[in-house]
Design a protein around this motif. Structure first.
Motif, PDB file in Angstrom:
ATOM      1  N   MET A 408       0.888  -1.265  -0.109  1.00 29.32           N
ATOM      2  CA  MET A 408      -0.122   0.057   0.149  1.00 29.32           C
ATOM      3  C   MET A 408       0.940   1.140   0.022  1.00 29.32           C
ATOM      4  O   MET A 408       1.866   1.324   0.787  1.00 29.32           O
ATOM      5  CB  MET A 408      -0.950  -0.027   1.245  1.00 29.32           C
ATOM      6  N   GLY A 409       0.550   2.233  -0.821  1.00 27.54           N
ATOM      7  CA  GLY A 409       1.296   3.336  -0.661  1.00 27.54           C
ATOM      8  C   GLY A 409       0.829   4.497   0.157  1.00 27.54           C
ATOM      9  O   GLY A 409      -0.452   4.269   0.524  1.00 27.54           O
ATOM     10  N   THR A 429       5.953  10.608  -0.804  1.00 31.28           N
ATOM     11  CA  THR A 429       4.931   9.349  -0.916  1.00 31.28           C
ATOM     12  C   THR A 429       5.838   8.377  -0.588  1.00 31.28           C
ATOM     13  O   THR A 429       7.230   8.474  -0.775  1.00 31.28           O
ATOM     14  CB  THR A 429       4.293   9.405  -2.167  1.00 31.28           C
ATOM     15  N   TYR A 431       6.161   4.081  -1.074  1.00 28.74           N
ATOM     16  CA  TYR A 431       5.355   2.805  -1.423  1.00 28.74           C
ATOM     17  C   TYR A 431       6.354   1.597  -1.350  1.00 28.74           C
ATOM     18  O   TYR A 431       7.726   1.670  -2.035  1.00 28.74           O
ATOM     19  CB  TYR A 431       4.894   2.720  -2.786  1.00 28.74           C
ATOM     20  N   LYS A 450       7.808   5.619  -6.673  1.00 23.22           N
ATOM     21  CA  LYS A 450       6.605   5.852  -6.046  1.00 23.22           C
ATOM     22  C   LYS A 450       7.087   6.230  -4.427  1.00 23.22           C
ATOM     23  O   LYS A 450       6.142   6.602  -3.755  1.00 23.22           O
ATOM     24  CB  LYS A 450       6.106   4.454  -5.923  1.00 23.22           C
TER      25      LYS A 450
ATOM     26  N   LYS B  29       0.807  12.890  -9.389  1.00 29.56           N
ATOM     27  CA  LYS B  29       1.870  11.707  -8.939  1.00 29.56           C
ATOM     28  C   LYS B  29       1.174  11.130  -7.761  1.00 29.56           C
ATOM     29  O   LYS B  29       1.406   9.968  -7.459  1.00 29.56           O
ATOM     30  CB  LYS B  29       3.258  12.238  -8.896  1.00 29.56           C
ATOM     31  N   VAL B  33       0.099   7.226  -6.865  1.00 27.85           N
ATOM     32  CA  VAL B  33       0.774   6.410  -5.762  1.00 27.85           C
ATOM     33  C   VAL B  33      -0.382   5.932  -4.752  1.00 27.85           C
ATOM     34  O   VAL B  33      -0.559   4.565  -4.519  1.00 27.85           O
ATOM     35  CB  VAL B  33       1.728   7.155  -4.944  1.00 27.85           C
ATOM     36  N   VAL B  34      -1.177   6.995  -4.198  1.00 34.91           N
ATOM     37  CA  VAL B  34      -2.205   6.329  -3.272  1.00 34.91           C
ATOM     38  C   VAL B  34      -3.323   5.666  -3.919  1.00 34.91           C
ATOM     39  O   VAL B  34      -3.996   4.928  -3.087  1.00 34.91           O
ATOM     40  CB  VAL B  34      -2.546   7.755  -2.365  1.00 34.91           C
ATOM     41  N   GLY B  37      -3.878   1.300  -6.125  1.00 36.99           N
ATOM     42  CA  GLY B  37      -4.104   0.127  -5.869  1.00 36.99           C
ATOM     43  C   GLY B  37      -3.351  -0.461  -4.407  1.00 36.99           C
ATOM     44  O   GLY B  37      -2.359   0.049  -4.157  1.00 36.99           O
ATOM     45  N   HIS B  38      -4.014  -1.275  -3.813  1.00 42.34           N
ATOM     46  CA  HIS B  38      -3.307  -2.076  -2.801  1.00 42.34           C
ATOM     47  C   HIS B  38      -3.924  -3.434  -2.571  1.00 42.34           C
ATOM     48  O   HIS B  38      -4.865  -4.046  -3.424  1.00 42.34           O
ATOM     49  CB  HIS B  38      -3.705  -1.305  -1.547  1.00 42.34           C
TER      50      HIS B  38
END
Lengths: 485, 44
Positions: A408-409, A429, A431, A450, B29, B33-34, B37-38
């Protein structure tokens, strides 16, 4: 018909309740039980703490919104958990105690089919002797009331500085195992900028005190990040910012006691030291709320539900740092003993810290606790809501929505000063949040690109844009659900 | 206080026109990143 009870109305609880209500038909009941009457956008507390926003700018009352959206709401606090019911009540329930109005003090069994424990942390000021918001010249920005009190004290100090008094300001962590270094980092940079705006910067010595081993650890073991065309450690970036702003730092410090204007701390090398100040903002440690749980016969089963925070699908087996892996971290936030209980956000018990654990020569743990605030809270709450919706709609206990902090980021848009043309932000950020050293062995467990950092005015605008966007989303205004967590 | 950020860099960091484009770039950007997906890690 199913009844879903959400404990807490912070970021995780409110996100879960709003998604459940949007996606489930009205025959299903969604209920929020929270002692707080207001929703607050916590990331903006630091701006209340420097007087650039008022508490009313970052909060709104929950009751009218929930009434309008058909979400049942009880302004009450959870007292105990009864996941099997008891001799008088067959359904599982939580015992809740009203905290306001005519019913204040009254207790009620609130039954449920599914329970989301999003109670967040207890701000454990008691764990540090003498640390209490507004006492001993030490403050907090953990709530809007704390932040408002901090601003009143800081405003008074600025007046004294204008009259010629030289002062010492201490910002950082107030316990050896505190987390949320990011909030303190934002606050120290905002204070520094405000002092320049008031033309009293030269009257203040500003010091960062932290339980981190390196600057820029942030409870995430630091980061290797892309910074423009370079690759930089987060420690180097924070060091550059602090030196440029004339901020001193004390690291590896476990604050153990606060007296009037003096913080006592222990360092990893076993030394006991103290630092004096005229104004401090020290983040307390976080702990669970100390809930008790009982089975149908009334036996205490707290150990099945809690280890401080709530037990979920993490691997809690003790192991050395070298054997930690992203697989230790939970994916669904479901309690292994009771499949209808979930704990997203800060309410779940992490398997261990993210930063390398360190003990002082005297045996004191001085390690940042893992952060789960903000964005991870929202994401985990949404996936819990989606899993419950699938369980209800398809009568299927298999959980398809997963979100490990190892996959998860996260974005940390840290304010470094307020102002439409003079403000600044440190945008970072990362990740994944929990470094995956097997997948990214050469880049400190994270994916470069990322995981990046940048500094500038755009960061302030972005933080301000997120402030308005997330309050819009929390108010469940049209198309709120299009804004990601 | 030690100057660690050059005058040129500071100009780039605080120029509203440059930073407007940076704001657009950053927003996209960060969104990638957020919101990119996870998932789980155990069956990956």
């Amino acid at each position: 018909m199913s009844k879903i009870v959400v404990l807490g109305a912070g970021i995780a609880g409110h996100v879960a309740a709003s998604h459940l209500r949007r996606k489930l038909s009205k025959e299903h009941e969604v209920m929020v039980v929270s002692p707080n009457g207001n929703y607050q956008w916590i990331p903006s507390n630091i701006w209340v703490g420097i007087g650039r926003m008022k508490p009313k700018d970052i909060l709104f009352p929950l009751a009218p919104l929930y009434a309008k959206k058909h979400i049942d709401y009880k302004q009450a606090k959870a007292v105990s958990f009864h996941p099997e019911g008891d001799s008088e009540e067959n359904k599982p329930y939580i015992l809740a105690e009203y905290v306001t109005g005519d019913e204040k003090g009254n207790q009620e069994r609130v039954t449920y089919d599914y329970l989301i424990n999003a109670t967040g942390p207890k701000l454990n000021f008691e764990a540090t002797e003498g640390l209490s918001p507004g006492k001993n010249k030490a403050h907090s920005v953990c709530t809007y009331t704390h932040a408002q009190e901090a601003w009143i004290a800081l405003e008074g100090l600025i007046k004294q500085m204008k009259e010629g008094k030289k002062v010492k300001i201490l910002i950082g962590t107030g316990h050896a195992k505190s987390t949320c270094q990011g909030a303190a980092f934002e606050y120290i940079l905002n204070i520094e900028q405000e002092l320049r705006r008031h033309k009293v910067r030269d009257m203040a010595e500003i010091t960062w005190i932290s339980n981190e081993y390196n600057l820029g650890d942030f409870g995430m073991d630091g980061m290797l990040m892309s910074y423009g065309s370079n690759i930089m450690k987060s420690s180097e970036m924070v060091e550059m910012i602090f030196e440029d702003r004339g901020i001193k730092w004390i690291l590896e410090a476990g604050v153990s006691k606060v007296e009037d204007g003096v913080a006592h701390y222990e360092t990893l090398d076993g030394a006991y030291k103290k630092e004096s100040y005229d104004f401090a903002m020290l983040i307390p440690s976080f702990s669970g709320h100390g809930f008790k749980a009982y089975d149908k016969s009334g036996e205490d089963i707290t150990d099945k539900l809690f280890r401080g925070f709530m037990i979920v699908d993490a691997d809690y087996a003790p192991k050395p740092y070298e054997e930690w892996s992203v697989q230790d971290w939970p994916e669904t936030y479901q309690n292994p003993s009771y499949s209808n209980i979930f704990a997203p956000g800060i309410a779940f018990a992490p398997p261990h810290s993210i930063s390398k654990p360190r003990k002082s020569k005297n045996g004191t743990d001085i390690t940042p606790a893992p952060p789960r605030t903000g964005m991870p809270s929202g994401i985990t709450a949404k996936l819990v809501a989606d899993n419950i919706i699938e369980m209800i709609k398809h009568s299927n206990d298999e959980l398809h929505h997963k979100g490990s902090m190892g996959n998860m980021g996260a974005a940390c848009i840290a304010s470094a000063g307020f102002g439409m043309t003079t403000g600044s932000g440190v945008s970072i950020t990362t990740y994944p949040i929990v470094p995956d050293y097997n997948k990214y062995p050469d880049t400190h467990g994270r994916k470069l690109g990322k995981t990046f950092g940048t500094i500038g005015l755009a960061g302030h605008w972005l933080k301000l844009a997120l402030h308005y966007a997330f309050i819009y989303k929390a108010k469940m205004k049209p198309f709120w659900w299009l804004i990601p967590e | 206080m030690t100057r660690r950020i050059s005058k040129y860099k500071r100009f780039m960091m605080m120029n509203p026109i440059i930073q407007f484009f940076k704001f657009i770039y950053l927003s996209i950007k960060v969104l990638i990143v957020v919101a990119g997906g996870h998932g789980g890690t155990r069956n990956a």
